[in-house]
Design a protein around this motif. Structure first.
Motif, short mmCIF file in Angstrom:
data_model
loop_
_atom_site.label_atom_id
_atom_site.label_comp_id
_atom_site.label_asym_id
_atom_site.label_seq_id
_atom_site.Cartn_x
_atom_site.Cartn_y
_atom_site.Cartn_z
N SER A 150 0.68 -1.19 -0.15
CA SER A 150 -0.08 -0.38 -0.11
C SER A 150 0.99 1.15 -0.01
CB SER A 150 -0.96 -0.03 1.26
OG SER A 150 -1.56 1.25 1.30
N CYS B 36 -1.35 4.70 2.95
CA CYS B 36 -1.73 4.29 4.39
C CYS B 36 -2.32 5.20 5.16
CB CYS B 36 -0.35 3.86 4.97
SG CYS B 36 0.48 2.91 4.26
N LEU C 91 1.09 2.67 12.31
CA LEU C 91 1.99 2.07 11.71
C LEU C 91 3.26 1.41 12.32
CD1 LEU C 91 1.74 3.75 8.01
CD2 LEU C 91 0.67 1.45 8.77
N VAL D 240 -7.00 -1.32 9.15
CA VAL D 240 -7.00 -0.43 8.13
C VAL D 240 -8.27 -0.80 7.26
CG1 VAL D 240 -4.55 -0.21 7.71
CG2 VAL D 240 -5.90 -2.31 6.66
N TRP E 76 4.51 0.17 2.10
CA TRP E 76 4.23 -0.37 3.23
C TRP E 76 3.57 -1.87 2.90
CZ3 TRP E 76 5.25 0.63 8.21
CH2 TRP E 76 5.82 1.79 8.84
N ALA F 48 1.76 -4.42 10.02
CA ALA F 48 2.37 -3.80 9.06
C ALA F 48 4.07 -3.50 9.06
CB ALA F 48 1.79 -2.41 8.97
#
Length: 281
Positions: free
Chosen positions: A198, A201, A210, A217, A238, A278
């Motif tokens: 992604s 974010c 994160l 998410v 990420w 993450a």
């Protein structure tokens, strides 16, 4: 002024799977999923699932599925002698197919094919998209108008395309419960451990951070995952690791014959709120 009525993530409608859309989109459902089935699909096509019940290998089942839809929806190109007997207008008729939509998604999930697929998720599961080329926030807006136009684009939204996608979903669920995903999950599969890259974010983050690695998410109503972290790292700064309920999966690698979403070992699944781990790619 209270603007909650125009927040897309709160726009949940009725659906055809018997689970409230708000529940289906939540993290609690992802942790404790229940089997889903699109009302009437298997009952309308008992012949297909009767043939699938005889298959012991995924390759055989895939051939049965493709052959059945080719006949049921007129997707097979006519032979020369058949084409000669057709009216000229009928020969030129464009027939949308599940395969063309998936190929279009693989090229650009923000294009018309992606809009038709997201519209199907809205119709069947009641989940509203949050992104199509741009964030879909307030309604009306230019982004929303463009999405609404594309999801009914006549070149792709014809030939009972929603019914074709219903059968694709039910076939995928049959395969997950009967055969599993080679190299990923054994049957009967309840969850798939998947990854997603992604670059958006900040707009997706719902809870957590994160930096703490563990967060929640909000993903689009239909999203692509990868079967490995390395593959996912090619698509964003990420990488999110998620446990995706098998009942939310529409396509997984090896489900379909030919080059359909096979290049990046892509899994296509319903979105919503996901608890993820993450890491920076």
């Amino acid at each position: 002024m209270n603007d909650e009525p125009v927040q897309p993530h709160r726009w949940y409608s009725t659906n055809l799977v018997g689970v409230p859309s708000r529940v289906l989109a939540g993290t609690a459902f992802n942790a404790h999923p229940v089997p889903l089935s699109i009302a009437g699909t298997r009952e309308t096509h008992p012949g297909l699932f009767g043939l699938l019940a005889r298959c012991e290998h995924l390759s055989d089942a895939s051939e049965v599925f493709v052959h059945y839809l080719d006949i049921a929806f007129g997707l097979r190109a006519p032979a020369a002698h058949e084409a000669a007997a057709l009216d000229p207008a009928e020969r030129r008729r464009w027939r949308s197919s599940w395969r063309k939509l998936l190929q279009g998604w693989g090229m650009d999930s923000g294009g018309p094919a992606g809009a038709v697929l997201k519209g199907w998720v809205e119709s069947r599961f009641g989940l509203v998209p949050t992104h199509h080329r741009q964030p879909l926030q307030r309604f009306p807006s230019p982004g929303w108008i463009a999405y609404l136009e594309e999801k009914t684009f006549s070149r792709l939204h014809n030939n009972n395309i929603h019914q074709q996608l219903d059968l694709l979903y039910e076939f995928c669920q049959w395969a997950l419960q009967r055969l599993g995903v080679p190299g990923v999950a054994a049957a009967p599969a309840t969850h798939l451990r998947l990854w997603r890259g992604s670059t958006r974010c900040d707009e997706q983050l719902v809870a957590g951070s994160l930096k703490a690695r563990h967060c929640t998410v909000r993903l689009n109503n239909l999203v692509s995952f990868s079967v490995s972290a390395d593959d996912a790292g090619c698509f964003g700064d990420w990488v999110f690791e998620a446990r995706v309920p098998a009942c939310k999966v529409l396509v997984f690698p090896g489900l379909l014959p030919g080059q359909v979403l096979q290049g990046e070992q892509e899994v296509l699944a319903l979105g919503g709120d996901y608890e993820v781990v993450a890491r920076y790619a």
